[in-house]
Design an enzyme around this catalytic site. Structure first.
Site, PDB file in Angstrom:
ATOM      1  N   GLU A  14      -0.380  11.536 -10.554  1.00  0.00           N
ATOM      2  CA  GLU A  14      -1.447  11.008 -11.011  1.00  0.00           C
ATOM      3  C   GLU A  14      -2.490  10.804 -10.185  1.00  0.00           C
ATOM      4  O   GLU A  14      -2.507  11.084  -9.009  1.00  0.00           O
ATOM      5  CB  GLU A  14      -0.998   9.618 -11.741  1.00  0.00           C
ATOM      6  N   CYS A  72     -41.727  -3.276  13.354  1.00  0.00           N
ATOM      7  CA  CYS A  72     -41.828  -1.793  12.545  1.00  0.00           C
ATOM      8  C   CYS A  72     -42.487  -0.759  13.033  1.00  0.00           C
ATOM      9  O   CYS A  72     -43.470  -0.437  13.650  1.00  0.00           O
ATOM     10  CB  CYS A  72     -42.993  -2.445  11.484  1.00  0.00           C
ATOM     11  N   CYS A 119     -49.155  -2.714   6.613  1.00  0.00           N
ATOM     12  CA  CYS A 119     -48.182  -1.532   6.746  1.00  0.00           C
ATOM     13  C   CYS A 119     -48.467  -0.349   5.873  1.00  0.00           C
ATOM     14  O   CYS A 119     -48.259  -0.409   4.881  1.00  0.00           O
ATOM     15  CB  CYS A 119     -46.890  -2.379   6.717  1.00  0.00           C
ATOM     16  N   CYS A 155     -46.452  -0.297  11.896  1.00  0.00           N
ATOM     17  CA  CYS A 155     -47.288  -0.918  11.916  1.00  0.00           C
ATOM     18  C   CYS A 155     -47.147  -1.887  13.118  1.00  0.00           C
ATOM     19  O   CYS A 155     -48.018  -2.822  13.607  1.00  0.00           O
ATOM     20  CB  CYS A 155     -47.679  -1.813  10.845  1.00  0.00           C
ATOM     21  N   SER A 165       0.828  -1.247  -0.088  1.00  0.00           N
ATOM     22  CA  SER A 165       0.048   0.065   0.080  1.00  0.00           C
ATOM     23  C   SER A 165       0.931   1.192   0.009  1.00  0.00           C
ATOM     24  O   SER A 165       2.111   1.150  -0.063  1.00  0.00           O
ATOM     25  CB  SER A 165      -1.011   0.017   1.180  1.00  0.00           C
ATOM     26  N   LEU A 166       0.275   2.460   0.149  1.00  0.00           N
ATOM     27  CA  LEU A 166       0.957   3.480  -0.056  1.00  0.00           C
ATOM     28  C   LEU A 166       1.016   4.293   1.440  1.00  0.00           C
ATOM     29  O   LEU A 166       0.148   4.285   2.055  1.00  0.00           O
ATOM     30  CB  LEU A 166       0.513   4.558  -1.058  1.00  0.00           C
TER      31      LEU A 166
HETATM   32  S1  IVH Z   1       0.628   2.982  -6.689  1.00  0.00           S
HETATM   33  C1  IVH Z   1       3.471  -0.369  -4.808  1.00  0.00           C
HETATM   34  N1  IVH Z   1      -1.093   4.592  -8.087  1.00  0.00           N
HETATM   35  O1  IVH Z   1      -4.292   3.293  -3.417  1.00  0.00           O
HETATM   36  C2  IVH Z   1       2.598   0.775  -4.661  1.00  0.00           C
HETATM   37  N2  IVH Z   1      -1.706   3.176  -6.158  1.00  0.00           N
HETATM   38  O2  IVH Z   1      -3.769   3.381  -0.722  1.00  0.00           O
HETATM   39  C3  IVH Z   1       1.647   0.916  -6.045  1.00  0.00           C
HETATM   40  N3  IVH Z   1      -4.509   3.569  -5.875  1.00  0.00           N
HETATM   41  O3  IVH Z   1      -2.760  -0.073  -3.266  1.00  0.00           O
HETATM   42  C4  IVH Z   1       0.221   1.607  -5.585  1.00  0.00           C
HETATM   43  N4  IVH Z   1      -4.744   5.044  -7.320  1.00  0.00           N
HETATM   44  O4  IVH Z   1      -4.736   0.290  -4.693  1.00  0.00           O
HETATM   45  C5  IVH Z   1      -0.867   3.628  -7.078  1.00  0.00           C
HETATM   46  N5  IVH Z   1      -2.422   5.938  -9.210  1.00  0.00           N
HETATM   47  C6  IVH Z   1      -2.301   5.096  -8.239  1.00  0.00           C
HETATM   48  C7  IVH Z   1      -3.262   4.701  -7.462  1.00  0.00           C
HETATM   49  C8  IVH Z   1      -3.241   3.655  -6.420  1.00  0.00           C
HETATM   50  C9  IVH Z   1      -5.028   3.908  -6.615  1.00  0.00           C
HETATM   51  C10 IVH Z   1      -4.638   2.508  -4.922  1.00  0.00           C
HETATM   52  C11 IVH Z   1      -3.950   1.246  -4.940  1.00  0.00           C
HETATM   53  C12 IVH Z   1      -2.973   1.378  -3.673  1.00  0.00           C
HETATM   54  C13 IVH Z   1      -3.736   2.195  -2.534  1.00  0.00           C
HETATM   55  C14 IVH Z   1      -3.022   2.702  -1.717  1.00  0.00           C
END
Ligand code: IVH
Length: 671
Positions: free
Chosen positions: A112, A409, A433, A412, A82-83
């Site tokens: 992006e 409910c 009802c 009724c 995740s980020l």
């Molecule tokens: S990059 C290894 N780019 O947000 C990292 N993630 O909160 C790859 N997501 O797991 C993630 N838009 O499911 C990336 N333009 C984008 C994204 C994006 C949505 C989601 C994705 C990620 C999550 C993290």
């Protein structure tokens, strides 16, 4: 011979793939829908006759059909991370400074959109789609290939050349706001509880067992990551261009969906631009993702156990406000579905005063651990209706106890039921009802059903309370004498109402069937039923098996019909309506060519290729439709030629009215 057939199958696949691409990715189709359908039909027929030549990635697979009992668990080749999140310019500065320090350079960054959907990994082997897997726990996920194949903008075979032997791309499966609204409109028409938001709906859809239902929902996929392979270009932005050549729809520099920057200022400019503009998109985003552009540098920078160090998300704050929860009330819908509603101390949020918010169902309240008099957080995201998303626990009254969901409910008093696997409670007292009865009558008279003018929702409610209409059939017992003297009813409006009731007697059998409000019987289902059963007696006499063997009728609908007709009050009602002169059989029409456009309202604008404008209007009327001069909320379609009136177009877009090309219309009218 067989070789020739195989060749034809491959040629058709190729041609259809190409047209699919032109339509869904390039947005520049060169053949009509009808021609496309004909090619598809030819391929389907050949595949049926020669299943040995059918390719699992054939364009025919886009419509789904595979039913999956349970999804196979698959290990990700590389874990899906995740980020880390940020919320300010300072945090972006820190992120950049850290990278600068580590690498000794100020690298190029891409920014992006951060799509608010469901993460997916898609693998192509030898240039063909091989599988799609959900994120799951990041290490292993579910194989949802059959469902992902239905996404039309996703190439099943890559175009161009030089495909790596294995290509993994990651992205986000989303549901557009338009598709989400369309789906919810359908739910409302069926009297069912609507879905909460596009993301949850996309997630639920991806896990559906019947891929043909998934195909109808029209999911989309946005890509954001092309996984390391030494043959690929080094930069993220160049990889996207590569994907574009292979037939993917990728974010466009020209539309400012992605930017390449070398300074915090440039990054912030992109962030600020989308903070303002994001509500104009047809899908939800919850932030911006900033990434190092070079793959080589990314490798050098590395990752923590949870997230890469070369990327960061900048999250937009949803419009939020804090306010007091005064109470929870419960609404009873036409089908008896109970919706809990938060009654709030009025608060200003994104320019409007919010007093109420949906709480969806008992699980939602439980998850929030909502308690009486809590200070709650209300949010307005992409959706129009605000929702309660959290509780300010610190401010909570110590002695408070969790809400107890009602078990009777509110209207009724009948004990509520909750079917296994369903989140929503129902009041089973269909017959008495009041909100269910009133809701049924309102549905019956509505535009898409019996279309009785001058009998709006409020009037129905009033007539119910006055005892004038206690059931659908009572509508046809209204007389001049009964209405005279009622507040707001003058001679003219009485006549108009009685006239409207009288003309509803000529409404077709399919619409009468829809108007009855049988659970799960929407417009399309009603149409299919009357095609298969010529009159109400045949339909009532049909067994569950017979119903189920009707196209598009599954076991849920079959059982619903069966239990509806098993109740004597329903049979009595149908009998009464029949005696009043309503249509309960398929009519053979003499004056018109068909009724395929029945109850549809059109505005026709522009210059057309195959027909004159007046000819089109005539065709609409001949097929049961209605033509009006200007676009309004009651318009179903704007039929557009070239040089379409710009104000009509703008209005239609604003109201979300479907645009039809001449070709699409020809197909719709079956010409
Ligand atoms: S990059 C290894 N780019 O947000 C990292 N993630 O909160 C790859 N997501 O797991 C993630 N838009 O499911 C990336 N333009 C984008 C994204 C994006 C949505 C989601 C994705 C990620 C999550 C993290």
């Amino acid at each position: 011979m067989s070789e020739q057939i195989q060749k034809r199958i491959r040629a058709l696949e190729k041609e259809l793939d190409h047209h699919n691409y032109l339509y869904y990715v390039a947005d520049a189709p060169i053949i009509s829908d009808r021609e496309f359908d004909e090619l598809m039909k030819e391929l389907e027929n050949l595949e049926k006759e020669y299943p040995q030549y059918r390719d699992s990635n054939s364009p025919t697979q886009r419509v789904g059909g595979e039913v999956i009992r349970s999804f196979r668990t698959v290990l990700h080749r590389i874990p899906m991370q995740s980020l880390s999140n940020s919320y300010s310019r300072e945090e972006i500065d820190e992120f950049i400074a850290r990278i600068e320090k580590q690498t000794g350079v100020f690298p190029e960054f891409t920014s992006e959109l951060k799509y608010d959907g469901v993460a997916i990994s898609i693998i192509y082997e030898g240039g063909v789609f091989s599988r799609a897997v959900t994120r799951g726990n990041g290490v292993e996920g579910d194989d949802v290939s059959a469902n992902v194949r239905t996404i039309r903008s996703l190439p099943l075979k890559l175009q161009g050349e030089n495909h790596p032997s294995v290509l993994e791309i990651r992205g986000e499966i989303i549901l557009s706001r338009r598709a989400f609204e369309r789906l919810n409109q359908k739910m409302r028409e069926l009297g069912e509880a609507p879905y909460a938001n596009p993301r949850n709906t996309a997630s639920g859809t991806l896990k559906m067992q019947d891929s043909s239902v998934v195909a109808e929902r029209k999911l989309e996929c946005m890509f954001y990551h092309v996984l390391g392979n030494t043959d690929l270009p080094d930069s993220h932005s160049a990889r996207f261009e590569m994907l574009r050549e292979w037939g993917f729809r990728v974010p466009d520099l020209a539309e400012n969906r992605i930017s390449v920057s070398r300074s915090t200022d440039e990054i912030m400019e992109f962030i600020d631009y989308w903070a303002q503009t994001r509500f104009e998109l047809d899908f939800d985003i919850d932030g911006i993702v900033i990434k190092v552009n070079s793959e080589r540098l990314r490798q050098e920078i590395g990752a923590t156990a949870k997230s890469p160090r070369w990327a960061i998300a900048y999250k937009y704050q949803a419009e939020q406000a804090e306010t007091r929860l005064n109470s929870i009330t419960f609404q009873v819908g036409r089908t008896g579905a109970i919706t809990p509603v938060a009654e709030l101390e009025p608060v200003l949020l994104a320019g409007t005063t919010v007093k109420r918010a949906s709480l969806f169902n008992a699980d939602y309240i439980e998850e929030l651990d909502l308690r009486p008099k809590d200070l709650v957080i209300v949010e307005k995201g992409g959706e129009i209706i605000p929702k309660v998303t959290g509780v300010n626990i610190e401010q909570r009254v110590q002695s408070s106890v969790a809400f107890e969901y009602i078990n009777a409910c509110p209207d009724c008093g009948t004990d509520l039921i909750r079917k296994e696997g369903e989140a929503v409670h129902y009041c089973p007292n269909e017959v008495e009802c009041p909100p269910q009865v009133i809701g049924r009558i309102q549905h019956f008279v509505s535009k898409k059903a019996m279309n009785i003018e001058n009998l709006g929702d409020e009037k129905v409610e009033r007539f119910y309370e006055l005892g004038l209409i206690r059931d659908i059939a009572d509508i046809y017992d209204l007389t001049h004498a009964k209405l005279q003297g009622l507040d707001g009813f003058k001679e003219k409006s009485i006549n108009k109402l009685l006239q409207g009731i009288e003309s509803s007697k000529s409404v077709s059998f399919a619409r009468v069937l829809f108007a009855l409000g049988i659970r799960h019987v929407g417009e399309v289902v009603a149409q299919r039923l009357v095609e298969a059963f010529q009159n109400i007696d045949q339909l009532m006499g049909a067994s569950i098996e017979e119903l189920e063997s009707t196209p598009e009728i599954g076991s849920v609908i079959a059982r619903s019909l069966n239990s509806y007709f098993a109740r004597s009050e329903n049979v009595e009602r149908i009998k009464a309506l029949k005696n009043k002169g309503l249509n309960f059989e398929v009519e053979v029409r003499v004056n018109s060519e068909s009724q395929v456009l029945e109850s549809k309202t059109f505005v026709v604008s522009g210059v057309f290729e195959k027909f004159e404008r007046d000819e089109l209007k005539e065709i609409i009327a001949k097929h049961g439709g209605k033509v009006v001069a200007s676009v309004s909320g009651n318009t179903d379609y704007l039929l557009t030629g070239s040089k379409v009136g710009p104000s009509k177009l703008a209005k239609a877009e604003k109201l979300g009215i479907e645009l039809l090309s001449e070709e699409e219309f020809i197909k719709m009218a079956g010409l």
